[in-house]
Motif scaffolding. Structure first.
Motif, PDB file in Angstrom:
ATOM      1  N   GLU A 142      -0.591  -1.635  -4.876  1.00 54.44           N
ATOM      2  CA  GLU A 142      -1.533  -2.386  -5.260  1.00 54.44           C
ATOM      3  C   GLU A 142      -3.001  -1.285  -5.033  1.00 54.44           C
ATOM      4  OE1 GLU A 142      -2.589  -6.688  -4.576  1.00 54.44           O
ATOM      5  OE2 GLU A 142      -0.900  -6.357  -3.286  1.00 54.44           O
ATOM      6  N   VAL A 143      -2.653  -0.740  -3.705  1.00 49.52           N
ATOM      7  CA  VAL A 143      -3.785   0.348  -3.497  1.00 49.52           C
ATOM      8  C   VAL A 143      -3.266   1.425  -2.865  1.00 49.52           C
ATOM      9  CG1 VAL A 143      -5.728   0.390  -1.960  1.00 49.52           C
ATOM     10  CG2 VAL A 143      -5.465  -1.597  -3.200  1.00 49.52           C
ATOM     11  N   MET A 144      -3.742   2.770  -3.053  1.00 51.54           N
ATOM     12  CA  MET A 144      -3.459   3.780  -2.413  1.00 51.54           C
ATOM     13  C   MET A 144      -4.533   3.807  -1.393  1.00 51.54           C
ATOM     14  SD  MET A 144      -2.627   7.735  -3.297  1.00 51.54           S
ATOM     15  CE  MET A 144      -1.314   7.500  -3.932  1.00 51.54           C
ATOM     16  N   VAL A 145      -4.527   4.063  -0.041  1.00 54.75           N
ATOM     17  CA  VAL A 145      -5.592   4.113   0.958  1.00 54.75           C
ATOM     18  C   VAL A 145      -5.305   5.959   1.283  1.00 54.75           C
ATOM     19  CG1 VAL A 145      -6.315   3.858   3.172  1.00 54.75           C
ATOM     20  CG2 VAL A 145      -5.456   1.969   1.717  1.00 54.75           C
ATOM     21  N   VAL A 146      -6.649   6.450   1.128  1.00 53.55           N
ATOM     22  CA  VAL A 146      -6.431   7.992   1.389  1.00 53.55           C
ATOM     23  C   VAL A 146      -7.341   8.338   2.270  1.00 53.55           C
ATOM     24  CG1 VAL A 146      -6.717  10.234   0.471  1.00 53.55           C
ATOM     25  CG2 VAL A 146      -5.801   8.578  -0.957  1.00 53.55           C
ATOM     26  N   ALA A 147      -7.072   9.094   3.533  1.00 50.78           N
ATOM     27  CA  ALA A 147      -7.704   9.429   4.515  1.00 50.78           C
ATOM     28  C   ALA A 147      -7.504  11.043   4.974  1.00 50.78           C
ATOM     29  CB  ALA A 147      -7.773   8.727   5.755  1.00 50.78           C
ATOM     30  N   ALA A 148      -8.449  11.745   4.627  1.00 53.19           N
ATOM     31  CA  ALA A 148      -8.273  13.261   5.331  1.00 53.19           C
ATOM     32  C   ALA A 148      -6.700  13.706   4.783  1.00 53.19           C
ATOM     33  CB  ALA A 148      -8.440  13.344   6.462  1.00 53.19           C
ATOM     34  N   TYR A 149      -6.386  13.548   3.553  1.00 54.90           N
ATOM     35  CA  TYR A 149      -4.961  13.969   3.102  1.00 54.90           C
ATOM     36  C   TYR A 149      -4.874  15.314   2.848  1.00 54.90           C
ATOM     37  CZ  TYR A 149      -0.719  13.717   0.168  1.00 54.90           C
ATOM     38  OH  TYR A 149       0.524  13.981  -0.251  1.00 54.90           O
ATOM     39  N   GLY A 150      -5.678  16.024   2.299  1.00 53.36           N
ATOM     40  CA  GLY A 150      -5.620  17.450   2.242  1.00 53.36           C
ATOM     41  C   GLY A 150      -4.955  17.953   0.777  1.00 53.36           C
ATOM     42  N   LEU A 155       0.945  -1.404   0.010  1.00 48.70           N
ATOM     43  CA  LEU A 155       0.059   0.039   0.039  1.00 48.70           C
ATOM     44  C   LEU A 155       0.829   1.188   0.209  1.00 48.70           C
ATOM     45  CD1 LEU A 155      -2.315  -0.937   2.756  1.00 48.70           C
ATOM     46  CD2 LEU A 155      -2.635  -1.321   0.552  1.00 48.70           C
ATOM     47  N   ILE A 156       0.124   2.516  -0.464  1.00 52.27           N
ATOM     48  CA  ILE A 156       0.578   3.680  -0.240  1.00 52.27           C
ATOM     49  C   ILE A 156      -0.238   4.418   0.639  1.00 52.27           C
ATOM     50  CG2 ILE A 156       1.124   6.147  -1.289  1.00 52.27           C
ATOM     51  CD1 ILE A 156       1.918   4.720  -3.669  1.00 52.27           C
ATOM     52  N   PHE A 157       0.194   4.794   1.492  1.00 48.93           N
ATOM     53  CA  PHE A 157      -1.057   5.622   2.367  1.00 48.93           C
ATOM     54  C   PHE A 157      -0.723   6.984   2.451  1.00 48.93           C
ATOM     55  CE2 PHE A 157      -2.691   7.175   6.261  1.00 48.93           C
ATOM     56  CZ  PHE A 157      -3.821   6.525   6.549  1.00 48.93           C
ATOM     57  N   ALA A 158      -1.953   7.819   2.382  1.00 49.70           N
ATOM     58  CA  ALA A 158      -2.023   9.239   2.340  1.00 49.70           C
ATOM     59  C   ALA A 158      -2.857   9.830   3.341  1.00 49.70           C
ATOM     60  CB  ALA A 158      -2.345   9.653   0.872  1.00 49.70           C
ATOM     61  N   GLY A 159      -2.532  10.676   4.064  1.00 47.02           N
ATOM     62  CA  GLY A 159      -3.311  11.103   5.228  1.00 47.02           C
ATOM     63  C   GLY A 159      -2.474  12.261   6.085  1.00 47.02           C
ATOM     64  N   THR A 160      -3.111  12.814   6.764  1.00 48.37           N
ATOM     65  CA  THR A 160      -2.646  14.094   7.739  1.00 48.37           C
ATOM     66  C   THR A 160      -3.170  14.009   9.097  1.00 48.37           C
ATOM     67  OG1 THR A 160      -2.276  15.395   5.866  1.00 48.37           O
ATOM     68  CG2 THR A 160      -2.318  16.417   7.817  1.00 48.37           C
ATOM     69  N   PRO A 161      -4.294  14.064   9.503  1.00 49.37           N
ATOM     70  CA  PRO A 161      -4.640  14.381  11.158  1.00 49.37           C
ATOM     71  C   PRO A 161      -4.940  12.881  11.497  1.00 49.37           C
ATOM     72  CG  PRO A 161      -6.583  14.378   9.670  1.00 49.37           C
ATOM     73  CD  PRO A 161      -5.539  14.116   8.850  1.00 49.37           C
ATOM     74  N   ASP A 162      -5.355  12.940  12.901  1.00 46.79           N
ATOM     75  CA  ASP A 162      -5.490  11.886  13.726  1.00 46.79           C
ATOM     76  C   ASP A 162      -6.433  10.773  13.320  1.00 46.79           C
ATOM     77  OD1 ASP A 162      -4.094  12.728  15.889  1.00 46.79           O
ATOM     78  OD2 ASP A 162      -5.641  13.754  16.872  1.00 46.79           O
ATOM     79  N   PHE A 163      -7.410  11.335  12.504  1.00 49.01           N
ATOM     80  CA  PHE A 163      -8.666  10.256  11.868  1.00 49.01           C
ATOM     81  C   PHE A 163      -7.837   9.627  10.768  1.00 49.01           C
ATOM     82  CE2 PHE A 163     -11.014   9.623   7.992  1.00 49.01           C
ATOM     83  CZ  PHE A 163     -12.239   9.218   8.666  1.00 49.01           C
ATOM     84  N   ALA A 164      -6.781   9.906  10.186  1.00 51.46           N
ATOM     85  CA  ALA A 164      -5.957   9.005   9.157  1.00 51.46           C
ATOM     86  C   ALA A 164      -4.771   8.383  10.063  1.00 51.46           C
ATOM     87  CB  ALA A 164      -5.283  10.098   8.177  1.00 51.46           C
ATOM     88  N   ALA A 165      -4.371   8.896  11.039  1.00 51.51           N
ATOM     89  CA  ALA A 165      -3.290   8.262  12.031  1.00 51.51           C
ATOM     90  C   ALA A 165      -3.934   7.050  12.370  1.00 51.51           C
ATOM     91  CB  ALA A 165      -2.898   9.110  12.992  1.00 51.51           C
TER      92      ALA A 165
END
Length: 305
Positions: free
Chosen positions: A80-88, A3-13
Protein backbone atom coordinates in the motif's frame (compact mmCIF):
# COMPACT_ATOMS: atom_id res chain seq x y z
CA UNK A 1 -0.92 -1.73 6.55
CA UNK A 2 1.27 -3.63 4.07
CA UNK A 3 4.51 -1.69 3.64
CA UNK A 4 7.84 -1.72 1.87
CA UNK A 5 10.46 0.03 4.00
CA UNK A 6 13.57 1.59 2.46
CA UNK A 7 16.32 3.02 4.65
CA UNK A 8 19.90 2.56 5.79
CA UNK A 9 21.28 4.34 8.93
CA UNK A 10 20.15 4.55 12.56
CA UNK A 11 17.71 7.34 11.67
CA UNK A 12 15.83 4.85 9.50
CA UNK A 13 16.29 1.84 11.78
CA UNK A 14 14.44 3.58 14.61
CA UNK A 15 11.50 4.25 12.27
CA UNK A 16 11.47 0.62 11.15
CA UNK A 17 11.35 -0.54 14.78
CA UNK A 18 8.44 1.80 15.44
CA UNK A 19 6.49 0.57 12.41
CA UNK A 20 6.99 -3.04 13.48
CA UNK A 21 5.84 -2.21 17.01
CA UNK A 22 2.77 -0.45 15.61
CA UNK A 23 1.69 -3.68 13.93
CA UNK A 24 2.29 -2.84 10.28
CA UNK A 25 3.12 -5.66 7.88
CA UNK A 26 6.64 -5.00 6.62
CA UNK A 27 6.58 -7.14 3.50
CA UNK A 28 10.04 -6.09 2.30
CA UNK A 29 12.97 -4.07 3.59
CA UNK A 30 15.33 -2.32 1.16
CA UNK A 31 18.70 -1.10 2.37
CA UNK A 32 22.13 -0.25 1.00
CA UNK A 33 24.60 -3.09 0.30
CA UNK A 34 26.94 -4.00 3.16
CA UNK A 35 29.97 -1.70 3.28
CA UNK A 36 33.55 -2.26 4.51
CA UNK A 37 34.07 -0.75 7.95
CA UNK A 38 36.51 -0.76 10.85
CA UNK A 39 40.23 -1.45 10.88
CA UNK A 40 39.79 -4.82 9.24
CA UNK A 41 37.49 -3.32 6.58
CA UNK A 42 35.09 -6.22 7.00
CA UNK A 43 31.67 -5.93 5.42
CA UNK A 44 29.21 -4.41 7.87
CA UNK A 45 25.42 -4.50 7.48
CA UNK A 46 23.41 -1.29 7.77
CA UNK A 47 21.50 -0.47 10.95
CA UNK A 48 18.26 -1.14 9.05
CA UNK A 49 19.43 -4.58 7.93
CA UNK A 50 20.30 -5.50 11.52
CA UNK A 51 16.81 -4.56 12.71
CA UNK A 52 15.14 -6.34 9.80
CA UNK A 53 17.06 -9.55 10.36
CA UNK A 54 16.37 -9.43 14.10
CA UNK A 55 12.65 -9.46 13.30
CA UNK A 56 12.92 -12.05 10.55
CA UNK A 57 11.95 -9.66 7.74
CA UNK A 58 12.83 -10.13 4.10
CA UNK A 59 15.77 -7.90 3.13
CA UNK A 60 16.98 -6.95 -0.34
CA UNK A 61 20.04 -4.80 -1.08
CA UNK A 62 19.98 -3.80 -4.75
CA UNK A 63 22.66 -1.45 -6.02
CA UNK A 64 19.98 0.35 -8.03
CA UNK A 65 16.21 0.39 -8.41
CA UNK A 66 16.34 0.93 -12.16
CA UNK A 67 16.54 -2.66 -13.37
CA UNK A 68 13.41 -4.41 -14.66
CA UNK A 69 14.16 -7.39 -12.40
CA UNK A 70 14.24 -5.24 -9.26
CA UNK A 71 11.12 -3.33 -10.25
CA UNK A 72 9.26 -6.58 -10.95
CA UNK A 73 10.23 -7.79 -7.48
CA UNK A 74 8.90 -4.59 -5.87
CA UNK A 75 5.72 -4.67 -7.91
CA UNK A 76 5.00 -8.23 -6.84
CA UNK A 77 4.89 -7.16 -3.18
CA UNK A 78 1.66 -5.22 -3.73
CA UNK A 79 2.44 -2.73 -0.96
CA UNK A 80 0.00 0.00 0.00
CA UNK A 81 2.81 2.40 0.94
CA UNK A 82 6.58 2.53 0.65
CA UNK A 83 8.18 4.34 3.61
CA UNK A 84 11.57 5.87 2.80
CA UNK A 85 14.05 7.21 5.36
CA UNK A 86 17.64 8.10 4.47
CA UNK A 87 17.79 5.25 1.99
CA UNK A 88 20.57 6.56 -0.23
CA UNK A 89 19.19 5.48 -3.63
CA UNK A 90 17.05 7.45 -6.05
CA UNK A 91 13.56 6.08 -6.64
CA UNK A 92 12.70 6.05 -10.36
CA UNK A 93 9.23 7.22 -11.33
CA UNK A 94 8.17 3.64 -11.99
CA UNK A 95 8.94 2.79 -8.35
CA UNK A 96 7.29 5.95 -7.03
CA UNK A 97 4.12 4.93 -8.84
CA UNK A 98 4.00 1.34 -7.56
CA UNK A 99 2.50 1.54 -4.04
CA UNK A 100 -1.25 2.14 -4.14
CA UNK A 101 -1.00 5.05 -1.69
CA UNK A 102 2.41 6.32 -2.74
CA UNK A 103 5.88 6.61 -1.26
CA UNK A 104 6.25 8.56 1.98
CA UNK A 105 9.55 10.11 3.03
CA UNK A 106 10.67 10.94 6.59
CA UNK A 107 12.64 14.15 6.10
CA UNK A 108 14.67 15.82 8.85
CA UNK A 109 13.60 19.43 8.36
CA UNK A 110 10.54 21.64 8.21
CA UNK A 111 10.07 21.71 4.45
CA UNK A 112 10.50 23.62 2.23
CA UNK A 113 13.51 24.60 4.33
CA UNK A 114 16.64 22.49 3.95
CA UNK A 115 15.80 20.17 1.12
CA UNK A 116 18.69 17.86 0.35
CA UNK A 117 21.47 15.85 1.93
CA UNK A 118 22.41 17.60 5.20
CA UNK A 119 19.34 19.27 6.72
CA UNK A 120 20.34 18.77 10.36
CA UNK A 121 23.83 20.22 9.97
CA UNK A 122 22.67 23.15 7.85
CA UNK A 123 19.90 24.09 10.29
CA UNK A 124 22.40 24.37 13.15
CA UNK A 125 24.98 26.13 10.99
CA UNK A 126 22.41 28.70 9.90
CA UNK A 127 21.33 29.45 13.46
CA UNK A 128 17.75 28.22 13.04
CA UNK A 129 15.75 28.21 16.25
CA UNK A 130 13.47 25.35 15.21
CA UNK A 131 13.53 22.30 12.99
CA UNK A 132 11.62 19.04 12.88
CA UNK A 133 10.31 16.20 10.77
CA UNK A 134 8.21 16.49 7.64
CA UNK A 135 6.38 13.44 6.29
CA UNK A 136 5.91 14.04 2.59
CA UNK A 137 4.66 12.25 -0.48
CA UNK A 138 7.64 11.61 -2.72
CA UNK A 139 7.82 12.85 -6.29
CA UNK A 140 10.59 13.07 -8.86
CA UNK A 141 12.04 16.28 -7.39
CA UNK A 142 14.56 16.74 -4.58
CA UNK A 143 12.36 16.74 -1.46
CA UNK A 144 9.68 18.69 -3.31
CA UNK A 145 6.66 16.46 -2.66
CA UNK A 146 3.41 17.44 -0.98
CA UNK A 147 3.48 17.45 2.83
CA UNK A 148 1.28 15.23 4.96
CA UNK A 149 2.43 16.28 8.43
CA UNK A 150 5.00 18.42 10.25
CA UNK A 151 6.44 17.84 13.71
CA UNK A 152 8.40 20.71 15.30
CA UNK A 153 11.18 20.82 17.90
CA UNK A 154 13.38 23.65 19.19
CA UNK A 155 17.13 23.78 18.54
CA UNK A 156 19.09 24.39 21.75
CA UNK A 157 21.93 26.93 21.96
CA UNK A 158 24.41 24.12 22.66
CA UNK A 159 22.95 21.73 20.06
CA UNK A 160 25.30 19.58 18.03
CA UNK A 161 24.31 17.52 15.03
CA UNK A 162 24.81 14.44 17.21
CA UNK A 163 22.28 15.56 19.80
CA UNK A 164 19.83 16.90 17.24
CA UNK A 165 20.05 13.75 15.12
CA UNK A 166 19.20 11.69 18.20
CA UNK A 167 16.09 13.75 18.91
CA UNK A 168 14.99 13.83 15.28
CA UNK A 169 15.51 10.07 14.97
CA UNK A 170 12.99 9.46 17.73
CA UNK A 171 10.66 12.15 16.41
CA UNK A 172 10.79 10.69 12.90
CA UNK A 173 9.79 7.26 14.19
CA UNK A 174 6.85 8.74 16.08
CA UNK A 175 5.87 10.95 13.14
CA UNK A 176 5.62 8.15 10.55
CA UNK A 177 3.55 5.95 12.86
CA UNK A 178 1.23 8.87 13.60
CA UNK A 179 0.94 9.86 9.94
CA UNK A 180 0.10 6.34 8.76
CA UNK A 181 -2.52 6.03 11.49
CA UNK A 182 -4.20 9.23 10.23
CA UNK A 183 -3.51 8.73 6.52
CA UNK A 184 -7.17 8.53 5.53
CA UNK A 185 -7.93 11.91 7.09
CA UNK A 186 -4.83 13.81 5.91
CA UNK A 187 -4.84 16.08 2.87
CA UNK A 188 -1.45 16.52 1.16
CA UNK A 189 -0.37 20.16 1.15
CA UNK A 190 1.90 21.44 -1.65
CA UNK A 191 5.10 23.00 -0.41
CA UNK A 192 5.05 26.81 -0.54
CA UNK A 193 7.28 28.59 -3.03
CA UNK A 194 8.64 30.87 -0.29
CA UNK A 195 11.18 29.69 2.27
CA UNK A 196 12.95 27.15 0.07
CA UNK A 197 16.55 26.38 1.02
CA UNK A 198 18.95 23.60 0.12
CA UNK A 199 21.06 21.56 2.52
CA UNK A 200 24.01 20.84 0.26
CA UNK A 201 26.29 17.93 1.09
CA UNK A 202 29.09 18.95 3.43
CA UNK A 203 32.57 19.04 1.93
CA UNK A 204 35.79 18.29 3.80
CA UNK A 205 37.03 21.77 2.94
CA UNK A 206 34.20 23.30 4.96
CA UNK A 207 35.37 21.52 8.09
CA UNK A 208 38.53 23.66 8.30
CA UNK A 209 37.62 26.49 10.68
CA UNK A 210 37.85 30.00 9.22
CA UNK A 211 38.73 32.18 12.20
CA UNK A 212 38.02 35.37 10.22
CA UNK A 213 34.29 34.59 10.39
CA UNK A 214 32.10 35.96 13.16
CA UNK A 215 32.23 34.03 16.42
CA UNK A 216 28.59 32.95 16.22
CA UNK A 217 29.18 31.43 12.80
CA UNK A 218 32.37 29.67 13.88
CA UNK A 219 30.69 28.20 16.99
CA UNK A 220 27.65 27.02 15.04
CA UNK A 221 29.84 25.39 12.38
CA UNK A 222 31.84 23.51 15.04
CA UNK A 223 28.63 22.19 16.60
CA UNK A 224 27.04 21.44 13.22
CA UNK A 225 29.99 19.29 12.14
CA UNK A 226 29.88 17.19 15.34
CA UNK A 227 30.07 14.20 14.81
CA UNK A 228 30.90 14.36 11.09
CA UNK A 229 33.03 15.47 9.39
CA UNK A 230 34.40 17.13 12.54
CA UNK A 231 35.53 20.76 12.47
CA UNK A 232 39.28 21.16 12.70
CA UNK A 233 42.09 23.69 12.80
CA UNK A 234 45.87 23.57 13.12
CA UNK A 235 47.83 23.86 16.35
CA UNK A 236 51.56 24.29 15.72
CA UNK A 237 51.12 22.57 12.37
CA UNK A 238 49.21 19.59 13.77
CA UNK A 239 45.48 19.02 13.18
CA UNK A 240 43.21 19.73 16.14
CA UNK A 241 39.55 18.72 16.11
CA UNK A 242 36.96 20.92 17.78
CA UNK A 243 33.69 19.44 19.02
CA UNK A 244 31.83 21.95 21.19
CA UNK A 245 31.92 25.75 21.18
CA UNK A 246 30.02 28.86 22.20
CA UNK A 247 30.38 32.48 21.08
CA UNK A 248 31.58 35.03 23.64
CA UNK A 249 31.87 38.80 23.70
CA UNK A 250 35.28 40.39 23.25
CA UNK A 251 37.80 40.83 20.48
CA UNK A 252 41.20 39.44 19.52
CA UNK A 253 43.11 38.66 16.35
CA UNK A 254 41.52 35.79 14.41
CA UNK A 255 42.88 32.46 15.62
CA UNK A 256 44.73 33.89 18.62
CA UNK A 257 44.27 31.97 21.89
CA UNK A 258 43.63 34.65 24.53
CA UNK A 259 42.90 32.40 27.51
CA UNK A 260 42.65 28.73 28.43
CA UNK A 261 41.07 27.30 31.56
CA UNK A 262 38.66 24.62 32.71
CA UNK A 263 35.75 26.39 30.98
CA UNK A 264 37.41 26.31 27.59
CA UNK A 265 39.95 27.69 25.15
CA UNK A 266 39.06 31.25 24.15
CA UNK A 267 39.98 32.12 20.56
CA UNK A 268 39.67 35.32 18.58
CA UNK A 269 37.47 35.51 15.47
CA UNK A 270 36.71 38.10 12.82
CA UNK A 271 34.19 39.47 15.28
CA UNK A 272 33.87 38.22 18.86
CA UNK A 273 35.47 35.25 20.60
CA UNK A 274 34.76 31.52 20.61
CA UNK A 275 35.07 29.37 23.74
CA UNK A 276 35.98 25.81 22.75
CA UNK A 277 35.06 23.37 25.49
CA UNK A 278 35.80 20.01 23.84
CA UNK A 279 38.91 19.24 21.78
CA UNK A 280 40.80 16.30 20.29
CA UNK A 281 44.47 16.03 19.42
CA UNK A 282 45.71 13.57 16.75
CA UNK A 283 45.61 9.98 17.95
CA UNK A 284 43.87 10.94 21.18
CA UNK A 285 40.28 10.82 22.36
CA UNK A 286 37.88 13.71 22.65
CA UNK A 287 38.44 15.60 25.90
CA UNK A 288 36.80 18.39 27.84
CA UNK A 289 38.95 21.53 28.02
CA UNK A 290 40.16 20.81 31.58
CA UNK A 291 41.62 17.43 30.62
CA UNK A 292 42.93 18.61 27.26
CA UNK A 293 44.84 21.50 28.84
CA UNK A 294 46.51 19.17 31.32
CA UNK A 295 48.40 17.63 28.41
CA UNK A 296 48.71 20.82 26.36
CA UNK A 297 49.95 23.68 28.55
CA UNK A 298 51.09 26.99 27.18
CA UNK A 299 48.32 27.52 24.64
CA UNK A 300 47.75 31.18 25.50
CA UNK A 301 49.36 33.41 22.91
CA UNK A 302 49.55 30.72 20.21
CA UNK A 303 47.63 31.03 16.98
CA UNK A 304 45.28 28.40 15.58
CA UNK A 305 44.83 27.82 11.88
Amino acid sequence: MKLIFAGTPDFAACALEALIAAGHEIALVLTQPDRPAGRGMKLKPSAVKVVAQTHGLRVEQPASLKSAETQDMLRAIGAEVMVVAAYGLLLPQAVLDMPRRGCLNIHGSLLPAWRGAAPVQRAIQAGDRQTGITIMQMDAGLDTGAMLSKHVIDIADTETSASLFARLTQLGAEAIVDTLARLDSLTPQPQPAEGVSYAHKISKQEALVDWTQEAEQVARTIRAFNPAPGAHTLLQGEPLKLWQAQAREGQAQPGLVVSADAEGVLVGCGRGLVCISELQAPGARRLPAREFLAGHPGLVGTRLG
